[in-house]
Design an enzyme around this catalytic site. Sequence first.
Site, mmCIF file in Angstrom:
data_model
loop_
_atom_site.group_PDB
_atom_site.id
_atom_site.type_symbol
_atom_site.label_atom_id
_atom_site.label_comp_id
_atom_site.label_asym_id
_atom_site.label_seq_id
_atom_site.Cartn_x
_atom_site.Cartn_y
_atom_site.Cartn_z
ATOM 1 N N THR A 49 0.882 -1.154 0.000
ATOM 2 C CA THR A 49 0.000 0.000 0.000
ATOM 3 C C THR A 49 0.925 1.210 0.000
ATOM 4 O O THR A 49 2.143 1.048 0.026
ATOM 5 C CB THR A 49 -0.879 0.045 1.254
ATOM 6 O OG1 THR A 49 -0.060 0.456 2.358
ATOM 7 C CG2 THR A 49 -1.467 -1.317 1.571
ATOM 8 N N CYS A 50 0.352 2.401 0.001
ATOM 9 C CA CYS A 50 1.253 3.552 -0.005
ATOM 10 C C CYS A 50 1.965 3.685 1.338
ATOM 11 O O CYS A 50 2.958 4.394 1.455
ATOM 12 C CB CYS A 50 0.503 4.833 -0.364
ATOM 13 S SG CYS A 50 -0.997 5.036 0.564
ATOM 14 N N ARG A 52 2.883 0.817 3.267
ATOM 15 C CA ARG A 52 3.650 -0.368 3.670
ATOM 16 C C ARG A 52 3.947 -1.292 2.499
ATOM 17 O O ARG A 52 3.207 -1.316 1.508
ATOM 18 C CB ARG A 52 2.919 -1.141 4.758
ATOM 19 C CG ARG A 52 1.594 -1.747 4.322
ATOM 20 C CD ARG A 52 0.912 -2.455 5.457
ATOM 21 N NE ARG A 52 0.408 -1.501 6.427
ATOM 22 C CZ ARG A 52 0.831 -1.410 7.685
ATOM 23 N NH1 ARG A 52 1.749 -2.247 8.126
ATOM 24 N NH2 ARG A 52 0.323 -0.513 8.488
ATOM 25 N N SER A 110 -2.524 1.079 10.980
ATOM 26 C CA SER A 110 -2.534 2.115 9.945
ATOM 27 C C SER A 110 -2.133 3.470 10.505
ATOM 28 O O SER A 110 -2.162 3.689 11.716
ATOM 29 C CB SER A 110 -3.932 2.247 9.351
ATOM 30 O OG SER A 110 -4.324 1.049 8.779
ATOM 31 N N PRO A 116 -10.536 2.694 6.245
ATOM 32 C CA PRO A 116 -11.169 1.526 5.644
ATOM 33 C C PRO A 116 -10.437 0.892 4.453
ATOM 34 O O PRO A 116 -10.732 -0.237 4.112
ATOM 35 C CB PRO A 116 -12.521 2.093 5.186
ATOM 36 C CG PRO A 116 -12.251 3.526 4.925
ATOM 37 C CD PRO A 116 -11.133 3.944 5.818
ATOM 38 N N GLY A 190 -10.898 32.046 0.936
ATOM 39 C CA GLY A 190 -9.517 31.996 1.389
ATOM 40 C C GLY A 190 -8.838 30.738 0.887
ATOM 41 O O GLY A 190 -9.495 29.813 0.403
ATOM 42 N N ALA A 191 -7.508 30.728 1.030
ATOM 43 C CA ALA A 191 -6.749 29.628 0.452
ATOM 44 C C ALA A 191 -6.060 28.797 1.520
ATOM 45 O O ALA A 191 -5.073 28.125 1.264
ATOM 46 C CB ALA A 191 -5.721 30.175 -0.535
#
Lengths: 483, 270
Positions: A49-50, A52, A110, A116, A190-191
Amino acid sequence: MHAIAIGLSHKTAPVELREMLAVPESRIGEALGRLVAYPGVREGMLLQTCNRVEVYAIVEHVESGFSAVQDFLVETHFSLSAEQLLPHLYWYAGERAISHLFRVASSLDSMVVGEPQILGQVKDAFRLALTHNTSGVILNKLAKKAISVAKRVRTETRIAENAVSVSYAAVELAKKVFSNLAQKTVFLIGAGEMAKLAAQHFITHGVRQILVTTRDGARVRKMADRFKGIPVPFDEFRGELYQADIVLCSTGASHFLIHREDVVRAVRERMNRPIFLIDVSVPRNIDPAVREVDNAFLFDIDDLEMHIEQNREERRQEALKAEQIVKEEVEVMIKWLQSLEATPTIVALRERAQRIKEGELQKAWSRLGHLSSQEWAAIENLASAIVNKLLHGSLVALKSAAQAEERAFYIEAARRFYHLDEWEKECRLNHSRMAAGNQSDQHASRPAASPAHSRQSIEVPVNVPPSHHRIARPDDEQTADPA
Amino acid sequence: MVTVAFASALVCYFSSTLLFLIYLLRRSETLARIALALTSVAFAVHTVGLVLHLVAGEGIRLISFHKAMAFFSWTLVLVFLGVVLRYRLHVLGAFLLPLAFLALLSTAVVPTSSVPVLQPVFQTVWIHVTLSVLGTVGFAVAFVAGLMYIMQDRLLKSKQFNVLSFKLPPLDFLDALNQRSILLGFPLLTLGILTGAVSAQITWGSYLSWNPEQVWALITWAFYLIVLMGRITVGWRAKKAAYLTIVGFAGVVLTFLGILLKGHGPPASL
């Protein structure tokens, strides 16, 4: 047989390294094939996964398994060296490996506990291992169990129920006002990063349109492009407030930008349709007096924090429950593995005894060729009775110890007393030699049942040998003379 | 038989009402499931009782207070079960079931003799009662939606993110439920009043005899008309609509009480 888990995660390795180790899906088949080609590695699964990259494997020996998987990981990327990789790896075997897989699948390991996606990723990993035939009896059971544990955690605890980030909490609270965000308009003022993040969440929830305004004209267009929104000039935004169902405010202004009267007017123009305002700017940009306006719901950063702190506390409580579930399930799994482990030893022991008996009978036959069939039967029975009676105690001990803690000792003892490891190795050697076509050795390699095979054919009755195990006798009419 | 059926239905409604009220403050979905099962059982028994009750005596015409209340209660539960099936909104049970329970209870505690039976002079007078009851069911649902709206609104305004706010549905859902219930209830009540007036004309020779409960009924009707018009023209929705429907339902209850206490007979002057 041992389950091992080796890998690295967001807790142990930077993203650069995790990226390096990730195998593209098109090459997973090849990678899995390479993994189980290492000697001693029976089954393998690759979870990426991103956050692990992990290898789960079923190996014959923990130590050699660890080094095999480590070699495998180093080989996945040409520029990777063992020195670079080693400090970031974690290694688990047996109970800890199983527990780790269950915890990962249940999202207890996680970055955001309870998120999920991980369950789907575990399912994918298992599916790929199945597709490429690298998952066998044990890993199948393990992966399926991990998935069911994760589902159990999901249904029996509320670990994934509530938002734990400020930006997501905004969406969660908006859903208390609006049942369906699909037809809603978001006004982003606003940013500020947090408001942009929240806007992103609202977009994922399918809001109809986004209005954007900032003090800086050039930036407005950039943001409008990014969110596919409609730019609104800053000095006109109060007049457009009525269009917004949800207002996200996050500017660097040091004073109130939206006052009570602005909201009163907006609500009036909206014919009392509720308006939901989120002010994540510090100092605040929306006058707190807006709270008093009917049908306007204002939440500032502290309100959101309070909301998610409640959720976080709840998640912590729920995570404890989840750990308990994982613990229970690991125990179930371990029991299963243990019962599995005693069986091969029992089978091997029986096979070994059977071969010895046959060997000795063969020798006796070459010396006592003139005996009648009754006499032969008596000698065979004698041999069987001695073997059975000698083995009986050991077999009973092994069987009854299948669930007990000393089981490992019994198995180890049986393996040493009867030289089972050496014998199995010899069998395997003969087996491969046979497979290589060395036909002249065929006779010598009679005890050819490989351990892998014997594991499948568990019940070989010792006292009644199958017909092909019987020794041919000179006056046996049903069997051809081997000479 | 009818009494037994209604009594068992009452016991079940009472228990499920209690369970739903506890469910409101607890995080257990099991409670709701049990309560819902209990409600379904009660509803089945209630249906049997109602059918027996209606076929007994004067036939299926709803012309006694008791029958009207039993029917009102039954329809409320039917609506509740429908909404739960459609929206999984178990929490509604904590609000709608007490009403259904009280309505059915009134048939048990109010002696039959104290409420005059509507004279079945005009064959279609039961249409007037049926329509009025159905209209009232609509207003009852609107009332409950309004109540829930006010609660959720207060919780959000005071930033109380507790079990209750978690369970109550979103504001716009409640507002829509409120609006739809009135949109359904209002035409039914209008027809109910019209058929009532026609019946009165045939029975007593005048459409309207200005007795208090008739006046109340008309005031209530006009009130709901204003609420409905207000929503469409000047945006009386959300919180305002919630409050208005709560007040309106109080009017409905008063009308009912008026009929209950004074009867639905001809005006004193006639």
